[in-house]
Scaffold this motif. Structure first.
Motif, PDB file in Angstrom:
ATOM      1  N   ILE A 257     -31.582   2.083  39.536  1.00  0.00           N
ATOM      2  CA  ILE A 257     -30.049   1.877  39.033  1.00  0.00           C
ATOM      3  C   ILE A 257     -29.891   0.387  40.066  1.00  0.00           C
ATOM      4  O   ILE A 257     -29.884   0.475  40.986  1.00  0.00           O
ATOM      5  CB  ILE A 257     -29.289   2.678  39.243  1.00  0.00           C
ATOM      6  CG1 ILE A 257     -29.134   3.797  38.586  1.00  0.00           C
ATOM      7  CG2 ILE A 257     -27.775   2.154  39.337  1.00  0.00           C
ATOM      8  CD1 ILE A 257     -28.243   4.897  38.762  1.00  0.00           C
ATOM      9  N   LEU A 258     -29.479  -0.687  39.597  1.00  0.00           N
ATOM     10  CA  LEU A 258     -29.180  -1.844  40.114  1.00  0.00           C
ATOM     11  C   LEU A 258     -27.589  -2.112  40.068  1.00  0.00           C
ATOM     12  O   LEU A 258     -27.013  -2.077  38.966  1.00  0.00           O
ATOM     13  CB  LEU A 258     -29.946  -3.210  39.461  1.00  0.00           C
ATOM     14  CG  LEU A 258     -31.313  -3.413  39.704  1.00  0.00           C
ATOM     15  CD1 LEU A 258     -32.231  -2.260  38.793  1.00  0.00           C
ATOM     16  CD2 LEU A 258     -31.648  -4.867  39.111  1.00  0.00           C
ATOM     17  N   ARG A 259     -27.108  -2.328  41.257  1.00  0.00           N
ATOM     18  CA  ARG A 259     -25.693  -2.546  41.466  1.00  0.00           C
ATOM     19  C   ARG A 259     -25.397  -3.713  41.878  1.00  0.00           C
ATOM     20  O   ARG A 259     -25.639  -4.106  43.104  1.00  0.00           O
ATOM     21  CB  ARG A 259     -24.990  -1.462  42.306  1.00  0.00           C
ATOM     22  CG  ARG A 259     -25.219   0.062  41.997  1.00  0.00           C
ATOM     23  CD  ARG A 259     -24.424   0.953  42.642  1.00  0.00           C
ATOM     24  NE  ARG A 259     -24.686   2.354  42.056  1.00  0.00           N
ATOM     25  CZ  ARG A 259     -23.796   2.922  41.144  1.00  0.00           C
ATOM     26  NH1 ARG A 259     -22.794   2.157  41.008  1.00  0.00           N
ATOM     27  NH2 ARG A 259     -24.028   4.102  40.680  1.00  0.00           N
ATOM     28  N   LEU A 260     -24.780  -4.740  41.104  1.00  0.00           N
ATOM     29  CA  LEU A 260     -24.667  -5.995  41.326  1.00  0.00           C
ATOM     30  C   LEU A 260     -23.055  -6.502  41.585  1.00  0.00           C
ATOM     31  O   LEU A 260     -22.202  -6.126  40.742  1.00  0.00           O
ATOM     32  CB  LEU A 260     -24.958  -7.064  40.136  1.00  0.00           C
ATOM     33  CG  LEU A 260     -26.533  -7.123  39.790  1.00  0.00           C
ATOM     34  CD1 LEU A 260     -27.051  -5.627  39.374  1.00  0.00           C
ATOM     35  CD2 LEU A 260     -26.769  -8.284  38.992  1.00  0.00           C
ATOM     36  N   GLU A 261     -22.895  -7.096  42.688  1.00  0.00           N
ATOM     37  CA  GLU A 261     -21.643  -7.558  43.193  1.00  0.00           C
ATOM     38  C   GLU A 261     -20.544  -6.436  43.071  1.00  0.00           C
ATOM     39  O   GLU A 261     -19.122  -6.696  42.814  1.00  0.00           O
ATOM     40  CB  GLU A 261     -21.216  -8.757  42.698  1.00  0.00           C
ATOM     41  CG  GLU A 261     -22.106  -9.928  42.337  1.00  0.00           C
ATOM     42  CD  GLU A 261     -22.039 -10.534  43.728  1.00  0.00           C
ATOM     43  OE1 GLU A 261     -21.248 -10.329  44.587  1.00  0.00           O
ATOM     44  OE2 GLU A 261     -23.170 -11.145  43.998  1.00  0.00           O
ATOM     45  N   VAL A 270     -30.288  -1.565  45.093  1.00  0.00           N
ATOM     46  CA  VAL A 270     -31.087  -1.126  44.312  1.00  0.00           C
ATOM     47  C   VAL A 270     -31.167   0.436  44.708  1.00  0.00           C
ATOM     48  O   VAL A 270     -31.559   0.696  45.632  1.00  0.00           O
ATOM     49  CB  VAL A 270     -32.290  -1.785  44.371  1.00  0.00           C
ATOM     50  CG1 VAL A 270     -33.270  -1.305  43.015  1.00  0.00           C
ATOM     51  CG2 VAL A 270     -32.130  -3.191  43.871  1.00  0.00           C
ATOM     52  N   GLN A 271     -30.827   1.459  43.742  1.00  0.00           N
ATOM     53  CA  GLN A 271     -31.382   2.828  44.098  1.00  0.00           C
ATOM     54  C   GLN A 271     -32.461   3.445  43.375  1.00  0.00           C
ATOM     55  O   GLN A 271     -32.309   3.181  41.939  1.00  0.00           O
ATOM     56  CB  GLN A 271     -29.729   3.408  43.583  1.00  0.00           C
ATOM     57  CG  GLN A 271     -28.670   3.084  44.643  1.00  0.00           C
ATOM     58  CD  GLN A 271     -27.225   3.613  44.043  1.00  0.00           C
ATOM     59  OE1 GLN A 271     -27.231   3.545  42.628  1.00  0.00           O
ATOM     60  NE2 GLN A 271     -26.438   4.052  44.563  1.00  0.00           N
ATOM     61  N   TYR A 272     -33.493   3.708  43.989  1.00  0.00           N
ATOM     62  CA  TYR A 272     -34.723   3.878  43.027  1.00  0.00           C
ATOM     63  C   TYR A 272     -34.505   5.537  42.769  1.00  0.00           C
ATOM     64  O   TYR A 272     -34.211   6.324  43.647  1.00  0.00           O
ATOM     65  CB  TYR A 272     -35.873   3.641  43.827  1.00  0.00           C
ATOM     66  CG  TYR A 272     -36.111   2.212  44.160  1.00  0.00           C
ATOM     67  CD1 TYR A 272     -36.530   1.308  43.017  1.00  0.00           C
ATOM     68  CD2 TYR A 272     -35.641   1.507  44.976  1.00  0.00           C
ATOM     69  CE1 TYR A 272     -36.920   0.066  43.280  1.00  0.00           C
ATOM     70  CE2 TYR A 272     -35.896   0.045  45.219  1.00  0.00           C
ATOM     71  CZ  TYR A 272     -36.338  -0.382  43.910  1.00  0.00           C
ATOM     72  OH  TYR A 272     -36.483  -2.018  44.172  1.00  0.00           O
ATOM     73  N   GLN A 273     -35.301   5.933  41.803  1.00  0.00           N
ATOM     74  CA  GLN A 273     -35.499   7.196  41.356  1.00  0.00           C
ATOM     75  C   GLN A 273     -35.947   8.257  42.505  1.00  0.00           C
ATOM     76  O   GLN A 273     -35.779   9.388  42.507  1.00  0.00           O
ATOM     77  CB  GLN A 273     -36.288   7.334  39.985  1.00  0.00           C
ATOM     78  CG  GLN A 273     -36.200   8.714  39.472  1.00  0.00           C
ATOM     79  CD  GLN A 273     -37.366   8.531  38.195  1.00  0.00           C
ATOM     80  OE1 GLN A 273     -38.261   7.720  38.172  1.00  0.00           O
ATOM     81  NE2 GLN A 273     -37.562   9.681  37.567  1.00  0.00           N
ATOM     82  N   THR A 274     -36.816   7.274  43.372  1.00  0.00           N
ATOM     83  CA  THR A 274     -37.678   8.439  44.206  1.00  0.00           C
ATOM     84  C   THR A 274     -36.647   8.690  45.527  1.00  0.00           C
ATOM     85  O   THR A 274     -36.835   9.522  46.541  1.00  0.00           O
ATOM     86  CB  THR A 274     -38.586   7.316  44.869  1.00  0.00           C
ATOM     87  OG1 THR A 274     -37.856   6.227  45.536  1.00  0.00           O
ATOM     88  CG2 THR A 274     -39.613   6.853  44.085  1.00  0.00           C
ATOM     89  N   GLY A 275     -35.289   8.154  45.568  1.00  0.00           N
ATOM     90  CA  GLY A 275     -34.357   8.376  46.624  1.00  0.00           C
ATOM     91  C   GLY A 275     -34.330   7.240  47.601  1.00  0.00           C
ATOM     92  O   GLY A 275     -33.255   7.313  48.424  1.00  0.00           O
TER      93      GLY A 275
END
Length: 341
Positions: A257-261, A270-275
């Protein structure tokens, strides 16, 4: 090639806070002429930048010592002035939305081609560092298949920003044609096309005037959008976010998931599926709240495209694709059906 000699047509807030300071900061540029139908406004800025001032843009366009112009007028004048400038042999940097109809936008593109001149639309969101980095991550496949998104762009309205305050052209349909959806929404349609690397095919929209009394244009819009590969998401544009500007975008992918601004400290998370979570401090986005504007890079890119004779990243054709999404959203709101783009 000597310095690029610039004229700015329309001396309201966007010219004063973005175009003129950015031209002045570029060593390859000389600001030679300014124009506004409010003579004092042009004269005052002309004095500050050591330039000539005009009341009539047609007079300015007759000058042989102008290579390029910025068109910073109310929306309904973008096309006629840009077309006249291109016909006069000037390169054009035009504010968004580029035009008020597909036909007008097409005429601008044709005028640029026929006169062999650059036409660039000032969609500054493509140059924001977090957006550039997010596009690289998506393009590389690091986030996997993209499933959906949500984006919003809202603030308290142009009266706090526009040169004319509550009497601004922004609120008048005959001059603006469209409200928050054209002022802010078109930035986001352009940004999403850039980030996802795809075109939108369908839109459903609700477009309302609820916050601004006496306004004849929309001030709140919510759109549901679908791309050619089936990525779906929402876009909100509003002049009713009274406490704080929101200019955030979230992209939901298979692997991240990418969270911009979204976070005040980190312009991209950037929150990766891996944690694992990676937080980037890349410098902020330009806002209408932060008195001191940082460089949007729009002007620098425009000047580079003239000097190097390259196609601007946001050409007329790109501007039209982003405008089409907005026009389709208006159509959807009227018909109460999905509109194809």
């Amino acid at each position: 090639m000597g310095k690029i000699r610039i004229g700015v047509i329309g001396c309201g807030s966007i010219a004063k806070h973005r175009h003129l300071p950015e031209y002045a900061a570029n060593n390859e540029v000389e600001i030679v002429a300014l124009c506004d139908k409010v003579e004092e406004r042009a004269a005052e800025l002309a004095k500050e930048y050591g330039a000539r001032s005009y009341k009539d843009y047609e007079e300015l366009l007759k000058s042989d010592d102008i290579d390029a112009v910025s068109v910073c007028t109310p929306n309904y004048l973008h096309a006629p002035i840009s077309i006249a400038a291109l016909a006069a042999g000037k390169h054009v940097l035009c504010e968004k939305p580029m035009a008020i109809s597909e036909e007008e936008a097409q005429q601008m593109i044709t005028a640029a081609e026929n006169n062999n001149r650059k036409l660039m639309i000032a969609h500054n969101q493509r140059f924001v560092p977090s957006h550039v980095r997010a596009r690289e991550i998506i393009e590389s496949g690091e986030a996997g298949k993209i499933y959906s998104f949500r984006t919003s762009f809202g603030h308290g309205g142009p009266e706090g920003w526009s040169a004319d305050g509550k009497d601004s052209w922004f609120f008048k349909k005959e001059q603006a044609f469209i409200g928050a959806m054209g002022d802010l929404g078109v930035h986001k349609t352009d940004l999403l096309r850039y980030l996802l690397g795809e075109e939108f095919t369908e839109v459903a929209a609700l477009v309302e005037t609820s916050a601004k009394k006496g306004s004849t244009v929309d001030d709140s819009a919510v759109c549901v959008l679908k791309t050619e590969s089936g990525i779906i998401g929402t876009l909100a544009a509003s002049w009713s976010y009274v406490a704080k500007e929101d200019n955030s975008t979230i992209i939901y992918g298979e692997k991240a998931i990418l969270r911009l601004e979204e976070d005040p400290a980190y312009s991209l998370i950037v929150q990766y599926q891996t944690g694992e979570t990676v937080k980037y401090e890349l410098g902020g986005i330009q806002t209408n709240e932060s008195g001191g504007q940082s460089n949007s890079l729009v002007v620098d890119h425009f000047i580079d495209s003239i000097r190097q004779d390259t196609e601007p990243a946001i050409s007329g054709a790109e501007g039209l694709k982003s405008l089409r999404v907005v026009l389709a959203a208006l159509k959807s709101n009227e018909t109460k059906k999905f509109a194809e783009i």
